[in-house]
Design a protein around this motif. Structure first.
Motif, mmCIF file in Angstrom:
data_model
loop_
_atom_site.group_PDB
_atom_site.id
_atom_site.type_symbol
_atom_site.label_atom_id
_atom_site.label_comp_id
_atom_site.label_asym_id
_atom_site.label_seq_id
_atom_site.Cartn_x
_atom_site.Cartn_y
_atom_site.Cartn_z
ATOM 1 N N ALA A 90 0.832 -1.211 0.000
ATOM 2 C CA ALA A 90 0.000 0.000 0.000
ATOM 3 C C ALA A 90 0.864 1.257 0.000
ATOM 4 N N ARG A 91 1.899 1.257 0.802
ATOM 5 C CA ARG A 91 2.781 2.418 0.868
ATOM 6 C C ARG A 91 3.537 2.598 -0.444
ATOM 7 N N LEU A 92 3.980 1.479 -1.026
ATOM 8 C CA LEU A 92 4.709 1.546 -2.286
ATOM 9 C C LEU A 92 3.835 2.130 -3.390
ATOM 10 N N GLU A 93 2.562 1.783 -3.387
ATOM 11 C CA GLU A 93 1.653 2.325 -4.392
ATOM 12 C C GLU A 93 1.585 3.847 -4.311
ATOM 13 N N VAL A 94 1.584 4.364 -3.090
ATOM 14 C CA VAL A 94 1.565 5.815 -2.894
ATOM 15 C C VAL A 94 2.890 6.437 -3.327
ATOM 16 N N LEU A 95 3.993 5.823 -2.898
ATOM 17 C CA LEU A 95 5.306 6.385 -3.191
ATOM 18 C C LEU A 95 5.599 6.413 -4.686
ATOM 19 N N LEU A 96 5.096 5.439 -5.407
ATOM 20 C CA LEU A 96 5.370 5.383 -6.846
ATOM 21 C C LEU A 96 4.719 6.532 -7.608
ATOM 22 N N GLN A 97 3.801 7.227 -6.971
ATOM 23 C CA GLN A 97 3.186 8.394 -7.602
ATOM 24 C C GLN A 97 4.065 9.636 -7.493
ATOM 25 N N ASN A 98 5.108 9.545 -6.661
ATOM 26 C CA ASN A 98 5.989 10.695 -6.451
ATOM 27 C C ASN A 98 7.242 10.533 -7.308
ATOM 28 N N PRO A 99 7.509 11.465 -8.205
ATOM 29 C CA PRO A 99 8.652 11.313 -9.120
ATOM 30 C C PRO A 99 10.007 11.347 -8.428
ATOM 31 N N TYR A 100 10.066 11.820 -7.196
ATOM 32 C CA TYR A 100 11.343 11.856 -6.496
ATOM 33 C C TYR A 100 11.759 10.494 -5.956
ATOM 34 N N VAL A 101 10.816 9.586 -5.768
ATOM 35 C CA VAL A 101 11.129 8.279 -5.187
ATOM 36 C C VAL A 101 11.831 7.423 -6.234
ATOM 37 N N VAL A 102 13.100 7.102 -5.971
ATOM 38 C CA VAL A 102 13.911 6.384 -6.954
ATOM 39 C C VAL A 102 14.447 5.061 -6.424
ATOM 40 N N GLY A 103 14.186 4.735 -5.162
ATOM 41 C CA GLY A 103 14.687 3.495 -4.593
ATOM 42 C C GLY A 103 14.098 3.265 -3.218
ATOM 43 N N ILE A 104 14.413 2.066 -2.655
ATOM 44 C CA ILE A 104 13.898 1.665 -1.348
ATOM 45 C C ILE A 104 15.067 1.168 -0.503
ATOM 46 N N ARG A 105 15.005 1.458 0.799
ATOM 47 C CA ARG A 105 16.015 0.968 1.729
ATOM 48 C C ARG A 105 15.397 0.760 3.096
ATOM 49 N N ASN A 106 15.938 -0.187 3.848
ATOM 50 C CA ASN A 106 15.638 -0.398 5.264
ATOM 51 C C ASN A 106 16.954 -0.466 6.024
ATOM 52 N N LEU A 107 16.897 -0.233 7.323
ATOM 53 C CA LEU A 107 18.079 -0.382 8.166
ATOM 54 C C LEU A 107 18.218 -1.850 8.562
ATOM 55 N N THR A 108 18.366 -2.701 7.575
ATOM 56 C CA THR A 108 18.403 -4.140 7.808
ATOM 57 C C THR A 108 19.591 -4.560 8.664
ATOM 58 N N HIS A 109 20.660 -3.787 8.627
ATOM 59 C CA HIS A 109 21.857 -4.141 9.391
ATOM 60 C C HIS A 109 21.683 -3.977 10.889
ATOM 61 N N ASP A 110 20.636 -3.252 11.294
ATOM 62 C CA ASP A 110 20.388 -3.047 12.716
ATOM 63 C C ASP A 110 19.549 -4.165 13.333
ATOM 64 N N ARG A 111 19.073 -5.094 12.531
ATOM 65 C CA ARG A 111 18.258 -6.202 13.049
ATOM 66 C C ARG A 111 19.154 -7.191 13.803
ATOM 67 N N PRO A 112 18.693 -7.689 14.961
ATOM 68 C CA PRO A 112 19.503 -8.661 15.712
ATOM 69 C C PRO A 112 19.805 -9.925 14.913
ATOM 70 N N ASP A 113 18.877 -10.336 14.065
ATOM 71 C CA ASP A 113 19.067 -11.535 13.258
ATOM 72 C C ASP A 113 19.791 -11.164 11.968
ATOM 73 N N PRO A 114 21.023 -11.634 11.755
ATOM 74 C CA PRO A 114 21.739 -11.270 10.526
ATOM 75 C C PRO A 114 21.116 -11.857 9.264
ATOM 76 N N ASP A 115 20.204 -12.836 9.444
ATOM 77 C CA ASP A 115 19.529 -13.451 8.303
ATOM 78 C C ASP A 115 18.114 -12.899 8.102
ATOM 79 N N TRP A 116 17.808 -11.797 8.754
ATOM 80 C CA TRP A 116 16.467 -11.218 8.724
ATOM 81 C C TRP A 116 15.985 -10.979 7.301
ATOM 82 N N VAL A 117 16.868 -10.547 6.439
ATOM 83 C CA VAL A 117 16.478 -10.172 5.085
ATOM 84 C C VAL A 117 16.044 -11.381 4.255
ATOM 85 N N LEU A 118 16.321 -12.583 4.731
ATOM 86 C CA LEU A 118 15.919 -13.788 4.008
ATOM 87 C C LEU A 118 14.574 -14.336 4.469
#
Length: 283
Positions: A90-118
């Motif tokens: 839902a959030r991505l659908e909104v963001l894609l309407q904004n021409p400034y949005v060119v990518g996505i990131r999370n602070l995945t490195h701060d998660r206690p589980d190093p395999d969180w992204v999987l």
């Protein structure tokens, strides 16, 4: 032309920024674009991409407001909650309407589980980013984080991945492994790119030198080539390690042997291509 592909702003009144230790300066304050703008001009930086600094929509909203107000800003790498696919969609659908949005990131490195992204829920959202055609900034500070690039590449063959800060190479440490091998494995996917940014020794960031970072910049050039590398200033994280100008000058020295075409790629072309920047709209 110089495009800074990695610059932050944050406002402690707008978003939690829970990663900031409130008892330890120098990051425990608000950093506005107005503070860095004169330094960009002094150092010949033409355009910047703002990159999320908090896993919170309010941080993204702040960056988009700055982009609307500042002609130097040509893109925003935004946040969506990777672990909540329905909300992320839902959030991505909104963001894609904004021409400034060119990518996505999370602070995945701060998660206690190093395999969180999987995790399956996170993986589902990475699929949404892939379908949207946006690049995903991957934050890797542990070897395990860097290992995951190959796995994610296999799962999402059309996902463009940007490795932030060259996955924090072991500058100043006794061994270059496993980073040296893992960055080569990650680079085997032609859709994986990396930022030459944030290259400071982990034990004493302010002690960085061109001689210290040069082997790692050279290794990145070897495995990625200039066409898959991009400059990032990493302000305001760069403030306590010498400031914007010192970091930029150091990287200029480290990249001094590039041909004009190769230099153009690292300083602007790669970022423009990967993030689909319409730089001319601000000219």
């Amino acid at each position: 032309m110089i495009i800074d592909s990695h610059l932050h702003v944050w406002d402690l009144d707008r978003s939690p920024y829970s990663w900031i230790d409130r008892d330890v300066p120098p990051f425990n304050r608000t950093f506005t674009f107005g503070e860095v703008a004169p330094q960009l001009e002094q150092n010949g930086v033409d355009a910047v991409i703002l990159v999320q600094a908090d896993d919170d929509d309010r941080d993204t909203d702040l960056m988009l407001e700055v982009a609307d107000a500042r002609p130097e800003v040509v893109g925003v790498v935004a946040y969506i909650p990777l672990e909540r696919p329905a909300e992320a969609a839902a959030r991505l659908e909104v963001l894609l309407q904004n021409p400034y949005v060119v990518g996505i990131r999370n602070l995945t490195h701060d998660r206690p589980d190093p395999d969180w992204v999987l995790r399956p829920d996170v993986d589902e959202t990475l699929g949404l980013i892939e379908q949207a055609g946006l690049p995903w900034d991957h934050v890797a500070v542990l070897p395990r984080h860097l290992e995951h690039v190959a796995t994610i590449s296999e799962r999402h063959p059309d996902l463009r991945i940007v490795i932030d800060h060259l996955a924090k190479p072991p500058i100043g440490e006794d061994s270059v492994e496993p980073w040296w091998s893992l960055i080569g494995i990650a680079a085997q996917n032609p859709l994986v790119h990396a930022k030459i940014s944030g290259l400071y020794p982990g034990s004493n960031p302010a002690s960085w030198s061109v001689d210290g970072l040069q082997p790692f910049v050279d290794r990145a050039l070897e495995v990625f080539g200039p066409s898959r590398l991009m400059y990032g200033g990493d302000w305001p994280v760069s403030v306590p390690v010498g400031g914007y100008g010192r970091v930029l000058d150091g990287l200029r020295t480290a990249l001094a042997n590039l041909s004009p075409a190769e230099a153009d790629a690292v300083w602007s072309g790669t970022a423009s291509h990967v993030y689909g920047l319409a730089v001319a709209r601000h000219d």
